[in-house]
Design a protein around this motif. Sequence first.
Motif, short mmCIF file in Angstrom:
data_model
loop_
_atom_site.label_atom_id
_atom_site.label_comp_id
_atom_site.label_asym_id
_atom_site.label_seq_id
_atom_site.Cartn_x
_atom_site.Cartn_y
_atom_site.Cartn_z
N ARG A 1 0.83 -1.22 0.00
CA ARG A 1 0.00 0.00 0.00
C ARG A 1 0.86 1.26 0.00
O ARG A 1 0.55 2.24 -0.69
CB ARG A 1 -0.94 -0.01 1.20
CG ARG A 1 -2.14 -0.94 1.04
CD ARG A 1 -3.19 -0.69 2.13
NE ARG A 1 -2.71 -1.17 3.43
CZ ARG A 1 -2.97 -2.38 3.92
NH1 ARG A 1 -3.70 -3.23 3.21
NH2 ARG A 1 -2.52 -2.74 5.10
N ARG B 1 1.00 4.15 -3.14
CA ARG B 1 0.65 5.57 -3.01
C ARG B 1 1.89 6.48 -3.04
O ARG B 1 1.78 7.69 -2.82
CB ARG B 1 -0.17 5.80 -1.75
CG ARG B 1 0.55 5.65 -0.44
CD ARG B 1 -0.37 6.05 0.73
NE ARG B 1 0.36 6.10 1.98
CZ ARG B 1 0.53 5.09 2.82
NH1 ARG B 1 -0.02 3.92 2.52
NH2 ARG B 1 1.21 5.23 3.93
N GLU C 1 -6.02 3.76 -9.99
CA GLU C 1 -5.54 4.59 -8.88
C GLU C 1 -4.90 5.88 -9.35
O GLU C 1 -4.43 6.67 -8.54
CB GLU C 1 -4.54 3.79 -8.04
CG GLU C 1 -5.16 2.55 -7.40
CD GLU C 1 -4.12 1.63 -6.80
OE1 GLU C 1 -3.58 1.96 -5.72
OE2 GLU C 1 -3.85 0.56 -7.41
N PRO D 1 0.65 0.68 -8.50
CA PRO D 1 -0.79 0.94 -8.62
C PRO D 1 -1.36 0.50 -9.97
O PRO D 1 -0.65 0.42 -10.97
CB PRO D 1 -0.88 2.46 -8.46
CG PRO D 1 0.44 2.96 -8.97
CD PRO D 1 1.45 1.92 -8.55
#
Length: 732
Positions: A269, A273, A311, A307
């Motif tokens: 994660r 991001r 996203e 991603p």
Amino acid sequence: MGDKANAHPGAAGRATAADHPASVRNVVLVGHSGSGKTTLVEALALTAGAVNRAGRVEDGGTVSDYDEIEHRQQRSVQLSLVPVEWDGIKVNLLDTPGYADFVGELRAGLRAADAALFVVSASDGVDGSTRMVWEECAAVGMPRAIVVTHLESARADYEEMTRICAEAFGGEDPDAVLPLYLPLRGPQAPDGHAPVTGLIGLLSQQLFDYSSGERKESEPGDDQLPQIEDARNRLIEGIISESEDETLMDRYLGGEQIDVKTLIEDLERAVARGAFHPVLAAAPAADGARQGLGTIEVLELITRGFPTPLEREAPAVTTIDGKPRALKVCDPDGPLVAEVVKTASDPYVGRVSLVRVFSGTLRPDETVHVSGHGLEDRGHEDHDVDERIGALSAPFGKQQRTLSHCIAGDLACVAKLSRAETGDTLSAKDDPLLMEPWQMPDPLLPLAIQAHSKADEDKLSQGLSRLVAEDPTMRLEQNQATHQVVLWCLGEAHADVALERLRSRYGVQVDVVPHMVSLRETFAGKSAGRGRHVKQSGGHGQYAICEIEVEPLPGGSGIEFVDKVVGGAVPRQFIPSVEKGVRAQAAKGVAAGHPLVDVRVTLLDGKAHSVDSSDAAFQTAGALALREAAADAKIHLLEPVADVSVLVGDDYVGAVMSDLSGRRGRVLGTEQTNGSRTLIRAEVPEIEIGRYAVDLRSVSHGTARFNRAYARHEPMPAQIAERIREEAREAS
């Protein structure tokens, strides 16, 4: 990721059309020339089963570079797409050139991708240009990871390179750049070098041995675990500090053993991001081997940590007349919005456009609207046309594999879009839309060219228009002042490739000639001249006499003509003729053949003949009067001066300022900017910065950028002006 205890689930091999954005990953490879990007792409393709053990595609040739110029120059000069499949995910690998002259291809790759792999050589380190690209990616929040290559080099030091990467890329948070693996070394060679044969997973504490040509997983020995303890603890702390679970750090500091699965999920994660940037290692497969060291780990990072297109924020889109239009993020059923990120010419199929679809679904044989706006200054005229989509395909070496469709989030090649240029938007015919073009570097190295022969002259215009349609980092200029055709490029290598493509693709041979700047002339003070054009040779004669006064005006005034004739000495109908002759001579110049500017010419007196005076005679007299006034006056040669702004690392400010002074530049000031850089503003004569795009790169070790804009013309130093006049006299 590759740190998980289970073996990888296998590879599907060749890529096909994706059916959902969640099953696509678009990854651009970034790094300096020679860092091993293309080799890494081929190693990943081999591991994914897309090429055979010799690293070749089925039809022969390598999977990535196939342009003839790349074969000759032994380096990448263009963006290339290599699609592979891994674990049911289509991975579009975008291989970019590392040489600074082809930064336009890098920009196109960044536009098309959703994440970046920064490839650094264990023996060369991180150069300034790679750091600058990292900062650009950070500014837009693009997820990034680092892959260390050239581990086989005797000078390679993986541990030291991970420290350098943390320092170069971590900024204020070096713990956001940490290795996921440590090298597993084989027996020491006689020269003392112990080759890297595998990797040790810091989270799973598993060994991944590639010495047999395929990855084999095993438990580490008791003597190996203490070696990784410090690195493992630091990695866990780095992951936890970026976790969205705020309780995790307290639990960890309280002595709780955090589950490896939880850590990996948090790691994935954080990577997706753009908050954490793992460091991995990779090497090409040995002869006969099926997998290169670390390639499985890289593919698992891409498919599990990077991603999906879902996203990525939807791009800013407007209607053709500029009204904002909201789009859903990466919706295959939404309105069609796609962008041409690269245009190339294939000798067999014609123009091929590499397209990234951001919304909707692109299908063969449908008619789309092609919009190109915002690149007029690069020689690309605004255009809005409808075109029919040809075949859709995925490139692989020299072959194109047919695709049935291309959904939002995916990339494909489109054949035979005759009007589409790099940067254009493709949208539905009945709902035309426009994406704002991405930022491209200004081409600042001028290349003046002329056709080699009459046959080449006939083909030159079409060849140049096709060239700039492919590459928006080139700018075509038809200089009206110097009457030269100028192709503005990013550097010498960029110019060489342009000339080679003109010759090999479009059959146009050109000669490179010295680039000329638009010099001008003006009077330094007042002067007077008398133009007498009297000819009597039987029949109708010619008679015109005029007297003028010339005085200088402020810069930018042009030519001002004033009539002060009294008593009809010059008949009213011939006064415009005198002005026309004066302006015609001013355009030709009065000293060194450069246009005369910034003067007031006053017509004071003259004579005419009732029969022999004419428009042509007074034009000639006006020109003669201006030449006589110039012969008795001091003439300044004016040169164009540019406003130059240089953004350079603080370590090279002194060298750049010294270099500017050596070019007769006047430094106007400096300004500190973010990232330990300084902005230098200066005024520099254009004649001194013809090759500045090349020279600045050398002075600053590739860490500086500059832009220039015309400021004004001003008098040239006397000794330089005299040299130019002497050259003009010799040429005539």
